[in-house]
Write a protein that holds these residues in place. Structure first.
Motif, PDB file in Angstrom:
ATOM      1  N   ALA A 263      35.573  47.798  34.857  1.00 43.56           N
ATOM      2  CA  ALA A 263      36.330  47.294  33.711  1.00 43.56           C
ATOM      3  C   ALA A 263      36.318  45.774  33.680  1.00 43.56           C
ATOM      4  CB  ALA A 263      37.770  47.808  33.780  1.00 43.56           C
ATOM      5  N   ALA A 264      36.445  45.134  34.841  1.00 47.04           N
ATOM      6  CA  ALA A 264      36.461  43.674  34.899  1.00 47.04           C
ATOM      7  C   ALA A 264      35.135  43.079  34.442  1.00 47.04           C
ATOM      8  CB  ALA A 264      36.792  43.207  36.315  1.00 47.04           C
ATOM      9  N   ILE A 265      34.017  43.689  34.855  1.00 50.11           N
ATOM     10  CA  ILE A 265      32.694  43.177  34.486  1.00 50.11           C
ATOM     11  C   ILE A 265      32.486  43.261  32.982  1.00 50.11           C
ATOM     12  CG2 ILE A 265      30.216  43.649  34.667  1.00 50.11           C
ATOM     13  CD1 ILE A 265      30.786  44.573  37.570  1.00 50.11           C
ATOM     14  N   ILE A 266      32.793  44.420  32.389  1.00 52.75           N
ATOM     15  CA  ILE A 266      32.574  44.608  30.961  1.00 52.75           C
ATOM     16  C   ILE A 266      33.505  43.721  30.140  1.00 52.75           C
ATOM     17  CG2 ILE A 266      32.677  46.284  29.077  1.00 52.75           C
ATOM     18  CD1 ILE A 266      31.824  48.417  31.069  1.00 52.75           C
ATOM     19  N   ASN A 314      31.095  34.823  37.522  1.00 51.49           N
ATOM     20  CA  ASN A 314      30.139  35.784  38.095  1.00 51.49           C
ATOM     21  C   ASN A 314      30.236  35.913  39.608  1.00 51.49           C
ATOM     22  OD1 ASN A 314      28.968  36.758  35.739  1.00 51.49           O
ATOM     23  ND2 ASN A 314      27.495  35.091  35.623  1.00 51.49           N
ATOM     24  N   PRO A 315      30.279  34.792  40.376  1.00 53.83           N
ATOM     25  CA  PRO A 315      30.414  34.963  41.834  1.00 53.83           C
ATOM     26  C   PRO A 315      31.708  35.657  42.220  1.00 53.83           C
ATOM     27  CG  PRO A 315      29.742  32.720  41.282  1.00 53.83           C
ATOM     28  CD  PRO A 315      30.134  33.376  40.002  1.00 53.83           C
ATOM     29  N   ILE A 316      32.776  35.404  41.479  1.00 57.27           N
ATOM     30  CA  ILE A 316      34.065  36.032  41.786  1.00 57.27           C
ATOM     31  C   ILE A 316      33.986  37.533  41.544  1.00 57.27           C
ATOM     32  CG2 ILE A 316      36.502  36.122  41.155  1.00 57.27           C
ATOM     33  CD1 ILE A 316      36.287  33.175  40.365  1.00 57.27           C
ATOM     34  N   LEU A 317      33.443  37.905  40.392  1.00 58.60           N
ATOM     35  CA  LEU A 317      33.379  39.324  40.042  1.00 58.60           C
ATOM     36  C   LEU A 317      32.470  40.103  40.975  1.00 58.60           C
ATOM     37  CD1 LEU A 317      33.190  39.245  36.154  1.00 58.60           C
ATOM     38  CD2 LEU A 317      35.047  40.138  37.543  1.00 58.60           C
TER      39      LEU A 317
END
Length: 369
Positions: A263-266, A314-317
Protein backbone atom coordinates in the motif's frame (compact mmCIF):
# COMPACT_ATOMS: atom_id res chain seq x y z
CA UNK A 1 14.25 20.93 -11.53
CA UNK A 2 11.72 23.75 -11.23
CA UNK A 3 8.06 23.93 -12.12
CA UNK A 4 8.75 25.23 -15.59
CA UNK A 5 10.95 22.20 -16.33
CA UNK A 6 8.13 19.86 -15.38
CA UNK A 7 5.23 21.65 -17.01
CA UNK A 8 7.09 22.05 -20.31
CA UNK A 9 5.57 25.52 -20.54
CA UNK A 10 4.82 26.39 -24.12
CA UNK A 11 6.59 29.71 -23.75
CA UNK A 12 8.65 31.58 -21.20
CA UNK A 13 5.59 33.62 -20.20
CA UNK A 14 4.91 31.21 -17.34
CA UNK A 15 7.88 32.65 -15.52
CA UNK A 16 6.50 36.19 -15.67
CA UNK A 17 4.41 37.01 -12.67
CA UNK A 18 5.45 34.07 -10.51
CA UNK A 19 6.26 36.58 -7.77
CA UNK A 20 3.31 38.92 -8.46
CA UNK A 21 0.92 37.01 -6.23
CA UNK A 22 1.69 36.59 -2.54
CA UNK A 23 0.29 33.07 -2.37
CA UNK A 24 2.36 31.97 -5.35
CA UNK A 25 5.46 33.44 -3.73
CA UNK A 26 4.82 31.53 -0.51
CA UNK A 27 4.28 28.29 -2.42
CA UNK A 28 7.50 28.86 -4.34
CA UNK A 29 9.38 29.25 -1.05
CA UNK A 30 7.79 26.09 0.31
CA UNK A 31 8.79 24.31 -2.89
CA UNK A 32 12.37 25.52 -2.45
CA UNK A 33 12.44 24.20 1.11
CA UNK A 34 11.08 20.81 0.06
CA UNK A 35 13.63 20.62 -2.76
CA UNK A 36 16.53 21.31 -0.40
CA UNK A 37 15.29 18.79 2.17
CA UNK A 38 14.84 16.25 -0.63
CA UNK A 39 18.37 17.00 -1.83
CA UNK A 40 19.91 16.35 1.59
CA UNK A 41 17.91 13.25 2.47
CA UNK A 42 17.98 11.83 -1.05
CA UNK A 43 21.72 12.33 -1.46
CA UNK A 44 22.46 10.67 1.88
CA UNK A 45 19.97 7.82 1.49
CA UNK A 46 20.73 6.97 -2.11
CA UNK A 47 24.45 7.52 -1.59
CA UNK A 48 24.34 4.97 1.20
CA UNK A 49 22.64 2.44 -1.06
CA UNK A 50 25.21 3.02 -3.82
CA UNK A 51 28.11 2.67 -1.37
CA UNK A 52 26.72 -0.55 0.08
CA UNK A 53 25.77 -2.22 -3.21
CA UNK A 54 29.08 -1.38 -4.91
CA UNK A 55 31.57 -2.04 -2.12
CA UNK A 56 30.02 -4.28 0.52
CA UNK A 57 27.19 -6.45 -0.76
CA UNK A 58 27.27 -9.51 -2.97
CA UNK A 59 25.98 -8.87 -6.48
CA UNK A 60 22.44 -10.23 -6.70
CA UNK A 61 19.36 -9.39 -8.75
CA UNK A 62 18.05 -7.20 -5.94
CA UNK A 63 21.29 -5.25 -5.54
CA UNK A 64 21.41 -4.63 -9.31
CA UNK A 65 17.87 -3.21 -9.29
CA UNK A 66 18.50 -0.99 -6.32
CA UNK A 67 21.85 0.23 -7.55
CA UNK A 68 20.17 1.43 -10.74
CA UNK A 69 17.33 3.03 -8.79
CA UNK A 70 19.70 4.71 -6.34
CA UNK A 71 21.93 6.05 -9.14
CA UNK A 72 18.92 7.67 -10.81
CA UNK A 73 17.59 9.20 -7.61
CA UNK A 74 21.05 10.25 -6.41
CA UNK A 75 21.80 12.06 -9.67
CA UNK A 76 18.43 13.79 -9.60
CA UNK A 77 18.98 14.97 -6.02
CA UNK A 78 22.37 16.44 -6.95
CA UNK A 79 20.63 18.73 -9.45
CA UNK A 80 18.08 20.10 -6.99
CA UNK A 81 20.30 22.95 -5.66
CA UNK A 82 20.41 24.41 -9.17
CA UNK A 83 16.62 24.37 -9.35
CA UNK A 84 16.29 25.84 -5.86
CA UNK A 85 18.67 28.64 -6.85
CA UNK A 86 16.60 29.19 -10.00
CA UNK A 87 13.45 29.63 -7.91
CA UNK A 88 15.21 31.78 -5.30
CA UNK A 89 16.33 34.19 -8.03
CA UNK A 90 12.74 34.65 -9.24
CA UNK A 91 13.32 32.22 -12.11
CA UNK A 92 16.41 33.97 -13.39
CA UNK A 93 18.87 31.40 -14.80
CA UNK A 94 22.48 32.52 -14.21
CA UNK A 95 24.23 29.28 -15.20
CA UNK A 96 24.30 29.58 -18.99
CA UNK A 97 22.60 27.85 -21.92
CA UNK A 98 24.62 24.61 -21.79
CA UNK A 99 23.83 23.97 -18.14
CA UNK A 100 20.19 24.83 -18.82
CA UNK A 101 20.02 21.91 -21.27
CA UNK A 102 22.14 19.58 -19.12
CA UNK A 103 20.24 20.27 -15.91
CA UNK A 104 16.78 19.75 -17.40
CA UNK A 105 17.80 16.90 -19.70
CA UNK A 106 19.63 14.88 -17.07
CA UNK A 107 16.82 15.48 -14.58
CA UNK A 108 14.26 14.15 -17.06
CA UNK A 109 16.53 11.18 -17.85
CA UNK A 110 16.81 10.24 -14.18
CA UNK A 111 13.05 10.61 -13.63
CA UNK A 112 12.36 8.15 -16.45
CA UNK A 113 15.13 5.81 -15.26
CA UNK A 114 13.75 5.83 -11.71
CA UNK A 115 10.15 5.18 -12.76
CA UNK A 116 11.12 2.45 -15.23
CA UNK A 117 13.31 0.76 -12.61
CA UNK A 118 10.50 0.84 -10.05
CA UNK A 119 8.31 -0.83 -12.66
CA UNK A 120 10.96 -3.48 -13.33
CA UNK A 121 11.29 -4.20 -9.60
CA UNK A 122 7.53 -4.73 -9.36
CA UNK A 123 7.53 -7.05 -12.36
CA UNK A 124 10.45 -8.99 -10.91
CA UNK A 125 8.65 -9.49 -7.61
CA UNK A 126 5.50 -10.57 -9.42
CA UNK A 127 7.33 -13.07 -11.62
CA UNK A 128 9.03 -14.52 -8.54
CA UNK A 129 5.61 -15.22 -7.05
CA UNK A 130 3.74 -16.40 -10.14
CA UNK A 131 6.55 -18.45 -11.71
CA UNK A 132 8.83 -19.53 -8.86
CA UNK A 133 10.44 -22.41 -10.76
CA UNK A 134 11.28 -20.26 -13.81
CA UNK A 135 12.50 -17.51 -11.51
CA UNK A 136 14.78 -19.88 -9.66
CA UNK A 137 16.30 -21.15 -12.93
CA UNK A 138 16.62 -17.90 -14.88
CA UNK A 139 16.69 -15.01 -12.41
CA UNK A 140 20.36 -14.03 -12.56
CA UNK A 141 22.29 -10.80 -11.88
CA UNK A 142 23.61 -10.71 -15.45
CA UNK A 143 20.07 -10.61 -16.85
CA UNK A 144 19.13 -7.90 -14.36
CA UNK A 145 22.17 -5.84 -15.46
CA UNK A 146 21.14 -6.12 -19.13
CA UNK A 147 17.57 -5.13 -18.34
CA UNK A 148 18.75 -2.21 -16.19
CA UNK A 149 21.03 -0.95 -18.96
CA UNK A 150 18.16 -1.24 -21.44
CA UNK A 151 15.93 0.79 -19.12
CA UNK A 152 18.56 3.53 -18.85
CA UNK A 153 18.87 3.49 -22.64
CA UNK A 154 15.11 3.95 -22.97
CA UNK A 155 15.21 6.78 -20.44
CA UNK A 156 17.98 8.47 -22.44
CA UNK A 157 15.90 8.27 -25.62
CA UNK A 158 12.82 9.61 -23.85
CA UNK A 159 14.79 12.61 -22.54
CA UNK A 160 16.18 13.64 -25.96
CA UNK A 161 13.43 16.25 -26.59
CA UNK A 162 14.40 18.05 -23.40
CA UNK A 163 18.02 18.31 -24.53
CA UNK A 164 16.85 19.52 -27.95
CA UNK A 165 14.20 22.07 -27.00
CA UNK A 166 15.53 23.46 -23.72
CA UNK A 167 17.25 26.85 -24.11
CA UNK A 168 17.76 30.27 -22.55
CA UNK A 169 16.42 33.68 -23.52
CA UNK A 170 17.00 37.18 -22.18
CA UNK A 171 13.89 38.97 -20.95
CA UNK A 172 13.67 42.21 -18.97
CA UNK A 173 17.24 42.03 -17.64
CA UNK A 174 16.65 38.40 -16.66
CA UNK A 175 17.58 35.12 -18.29
CA UNK A 176 14.92 32.43 -18.64
CA UNK A 177 15.65 28.70 -18.94
CA UNK A 178 12.59 27.38 -20.72
CA UNK A 179 11.31 24.91 -23.31
CA UNK A 180 11.11 26.34 -26.81
CA UNK A 181 9.32 23.93 -29.14
CA UNK A 182 10.38 25.74 -32.31
CA UNK A 183 13.55 24.86 -34.17
CA UNK A 184 16.07 27.44 -35.32
CA UNK A 185 15.00 26.86 -38.94
CA UNK A 186 11.35 27.51 -38.07
CA UNK A 187 12.24 30.69 -36.22
CA UNK A 188 14.36 31.84 -39.16
CA UNK A 189 11.45 31.18 -41.54
CA UNK A 190 9.11 33.22 -39.35
CA UNK A 191 11.61 36.06 -39.21
CA UNK A 192 11.97 35.93 -42.98
CA UNK A 193 8.18 36.12 -43.35
CA UNK A 194 8.17 39.16 -41.07
CA UNK A 195 10.74 40.91 -43.25
CA UNK A 196 9.60 39.91 -46.71
CA UNK A 197 6.02 38.65 -46.73
CA UNK A 198 2.80 40.63 -46.73
CA UNK A 199 0.79 41.10 -43.57
CA UNK A 200 -1.48 38.21 -44.54
CA UNK A 201 1.53 36.05 -45.37
CA UNK A 202 3.15 36.80 -42.03
CA UNK A 203 -0.05 36.04 -40.11
CA UNK A 204 -0.34 32.70 -41.92
CA UNK A 205 3.30 31.90 -41.13
CA UNK A 206 2.79 32.89 -37.50
CA UNK A 207 -0.33 30.74 -37.20
CA UNK A 208 1.53 27.73 -38.62
CA UNK A 209 4.48 28.43 -36.31
CA UNK A 210 2.29 28.52 -33.19
CA UNK A 211 0.34 25.43 -34.30
CA UNK A 212 3.55 23.42 -34.68
CA UNK A 213 4.87 24.53 -31.27
CA UNK A 214 1.58 23.75 -29.55
CA UNK A 215 1.24 20.33 -31.16
CA UNK A 216 4.78 19.37 -30.06
CA UNK A 217 4.07 20.62 -26.57
CA UNK A 218 0.88 18.57 -26.30
CA UNK A 219 2.42 15.45 -27.85
CA UNK A 220 5.42 15.49 -25.51
CA UNK A 221 3.29 16.15 -22.43
CA UNK A 222 0.92 13.28 -23.26
CA UNK A 223 3.84 10.96 -24.03
CA UNK A 224 5.47 11.73 -20.69
CA UNK A 225 2.17 11.16 -18.89
CA UNK A 226 1.66 7.77 -20.54
CA UNK A 227 5.24 6.49 -20.28
CA UNK A 228 6.24 8.25 -17.07
CA UNK A 229 3.10 7.73 -15.01
CA UNK A 230 0.02 5.95 -16.33
CA UNK A 231 1.57 2.77 -17.77
CA UNK A 232 4.08 2.32 -14.90
CA UNK A 233 1.32 2.93 -12.34
CA UNK A 234 -0.97 0.38 -13.97
CA UNK A 235 1.84 -2.18 -14.16
CA UNK A 236 2.97 -1.58 -10.58
CA UNK A 237 -0.61 -1.73 -9.33
CA UNK A 238 -1.34 -4.93 -11.25
CA UNK A 239 1.85 -6.58 -9.99
CA UNK A 240 1.10 -5.85 -6.36
CA UNK A 241 -2.54 -6.84 -6.81
CA UNK A 242 -1.31 -10.24 -7.97
CA UNK A 243 1.13 -10.41 -5.05
CA UNK A 244 -1.63 -9.42 -2.64
CA UNK A 245 -3.95 -12.09 -4.01
CA UNK A 246 -1.17 -14.63 -3.58
CA UNK A 247 -0.74 -13.56 0.03
CA UNK A 248 -4.48 -13.84 0.62
CA UNK A 249 -4.62 -17.21 -1.12
CA UNK A 250 -1.94 -18.49 1.22
CA UNK A 251 -3.84 -17.17 4.25
CA UNK A 252 -1.40 -14.45 5.19
CA UNK A 253 -3.14 -11.75 7.21
CA UNK A 254 -4.02 -8.64 5.18
CA UNK A 255 -2.90 -6.47 8.08
CA UNK A 256 0.60 -7.88 7.90
CA UNK A 257 3.74 -6.04 6.93
CA UNK A 258 3.77 -7.06 3.24
CA UNK A 259 0.37 -5.48 2.67
CA UNK A 260 1.47 -2.29 4.39
CA UNK A 261 4.53 -2.03 2.18
CA UNK A 262 2.47 -2.73 -0.94
CA UNK A 263 0.00 0.00 0.00
CA UNK A 264 2.83 2.42 0.83
CA UNK A 265 4.58 1.86 -2.52
CA UNK A 266 1.44 2.37 -4.60
CA UNK A 267 0.17 5.36 -2.61
CA UNK A 268 3.57 7.06 -2.61
CA UNK A 269 3.93 6.69 -6.37
CA UNK A 270 0.39 8.03 -6.86
CA UNK A 271 0.69 10.95 -4.45
CA UNK A 272 4.07 12.02 -5.78
CA UNK A 273 3.27 11.94 -9.48
CA UNK A 274 -0.49 12.44 -9.85
CA UNK A 275 -0.41 16.17 -8.86
CA UNK A 276 2.65 16.56 -11.06
CA UNK A 277 0.85 15.36 -14.19
CA UNK A 278 -2.41 17.03 -13.19
CA UNK A 279 -0.69 20.39 -13.62
CA UNK A 280 0.82 19.23 -16.89
CA UNK A 281 -2.70 18.90 -18.28
CA UNK A 282 -3.86 22.12 -16.62
CA UNK A 283 -1.05 23.79 -18.53
CA UNK A 284 -2.19 22.12 -21.76
CA UNK A 285 -5.76 23.30 -21.30
CA UNK A 286 -4.75 26.83 -20.33
CA UNK A 287 -5.13 29.26 -23.26
CA UNK A 288 -1.62 30.11 -24.49
CA UNK A 289 -2.49 33.76 -25.12
CA UNK A 290 -3.43 34.35 -21.47
CA UNK A 291 -1.06 34.74 -18.50
CA UNK A 292 -0.73 31.72 -16.17
CA UNK A 293 -3.69 31.23 -13.86
CA UNK A 294 -3.33 31.42 -10.09
CA UNK A 295 -3.81 27.64 -9.91
CA UNK A 296 -0.78 27.10 -12.13
CA UNK A 297 1.35 29.64 -10.30
CA UNK A 298 0.45 28.19 -6.90
CA UNK A 299 0.21 24.49 -7.72
CA UNK A 300 3.04 23.90 -10.17
CA UNK A 301 5.92 24.55 -7.71
CA UNK A 302 4.31 22.37 -5.05
CA UNK A 303 3.45 19.52 -7.42
CA UNK A 304 7.00 19.59 -8.74
CA UNK A 305 8.36 19.34 -5.21
CA UNK A 306 6.10 16.36 -4.49
CA UNK A 307 7.45 14.61 -7.59
CA UNK A 308 11.00 15.38 -6.45
CA UNK A 309 10.22 13.98 -3.01
CA UNK A 310 9.87 10.52 -4.54
CA UNK A 311 13.65 10.43 -5.01
CA UNK A 312 14.33 10.48 -1.29
CA UNK A 313 11.36 8.28 -0.36
CA UNK A 314 12.46 5.34 -2.50
CA UNK A 315 15.32 4.27 -0.18
CA UNK A 316 12.98 4.55 2.81
CA UNK A 317 10.23 2.50 1.21
CA UNK A 318 12.41 -0.21 -0.27
CA UNK A 319 14.94 -0.52 2.54
CA UNK A 320 13.80 0.90 5.87
CA UNK A 321 10.39 -0.80 5.80
CA UNK A 322 12.05 -4.18 5.46
CA UNK A 323 11.92 -4.88 9.16
CA UNK A 324 10.96 -3.16 12.38
CA UNK A 325 12.80 0.10 12.93
CA UNK A 326 13.77 -0.79 16.48
CA UNK A 327 15.42 -3.96 15.25
CA UNK A 328 17.32 -2.01 12.60
CA UNK A 329 18.75 0.37 15.18
CA UNK A 330 20.22 -2.58 17.05
CA UNK A 331 21.89 -3.99 13.93
CA UNK A 332 24.94 -2.76 12.16
CA UNK A 333 24.43 -0.68 9.03
CA UNK A 334 25.85 -3.35 6.77
CA UNK A 335 23.60 -5.99 8.31
CA UNK A 336 20.55 -3.79 7.72
CA UNK A 337 21.38 -3.43 4.04
CA UNK A 338 22.11 -7.12 3.68
CA UNK A 339 18.68 -7.88 5.14
CA UNK A 340 17.03 -5.37 2.84
CA UNK A 341 18.66 -6.83 -0.27
CA UNK A 342 18.42 -10.50 0.76
CA UNK A 343 17.76 -12.93 -2.08
CA UNK A 344 15.07 -15.49 -1.64
CA UNK A 345 15.95 -19.16 -1.25
CA UNK A 346 13.90 -22.02 -2.60
CA UNK A 347 13.34 -24.75 -0.09
CA UNK A 348 11.38 -26.99 -2.44
CA UNK A 349 8.90 -26.68 -5.25
CA UNK A 350 6.28 -28.56 -3.29
CA UNK A 351 6.23 -26.06 -0.39
CA UNK A 352 4.71 -23.28 -2.52
CA UNK A 353 3.06 -21.51 0.38
CA UNK A 354 6.30 -21.23 2.33
CA UNK A 355 8.14 -20.12 -0.78
CA UNK A 356 5.57 -17.40 -1.48
CA UNK A 357 5.97 -16.11 2.05
CA UNK A 358 9.76 -16.19 1.70
CA UNK A 359 9.59 -14.26 -1.57
CA UNK A 360 7.36 -11.57 -0.17
CA UNK A 361 8.66 -11.28 3.36
CA UNK A 362 12.24 -12.45 2.97
CA UNK A 363 14.56 -13.99 5.52
CA UNK A 364 14.21 -12.88 9.13
CA UNK A 365 11.13 -10.77 8.32
CA UNK A 366 12.74 -8.49 5.77
CA UNK A 367 10.13 -7.14 3.37
CA UNK A 368 11.18 -6.27 -0.14
CA UNK A 369 8.24 -6.00 -2.56
Amino acid sequence: MDANDILLTNSSEAQDGMSEDGVATVMTKISMAISLVTCVLGTLGNGLVIWATVFHLKRTVNTVWFLGLALADFTYCLLLPLSATHMAMDYHWPFGSALCKINSGVAMLTIFASVLTLTAISLDRCVSVVMPVWSQNHRRPRLAILVSLALWGMAAVFSVPTFVYRETASMNESTACYTNFATMAEEAALENAWENASEEGYEAALEKYERVRTSRFHALAIFRFLVGFLLPFLIIGACYLIIGLQLWRNHMAPSGKPFKVIAAIILTFLLCFLPFYTFVFLDIWHPPDLPPSLALRVGSPLSTSLASLNSCLNPILYLCMGQDFREKIKRSLRKVLEQAFVEESVASISSSRNRTKSILVGDEGSTLV
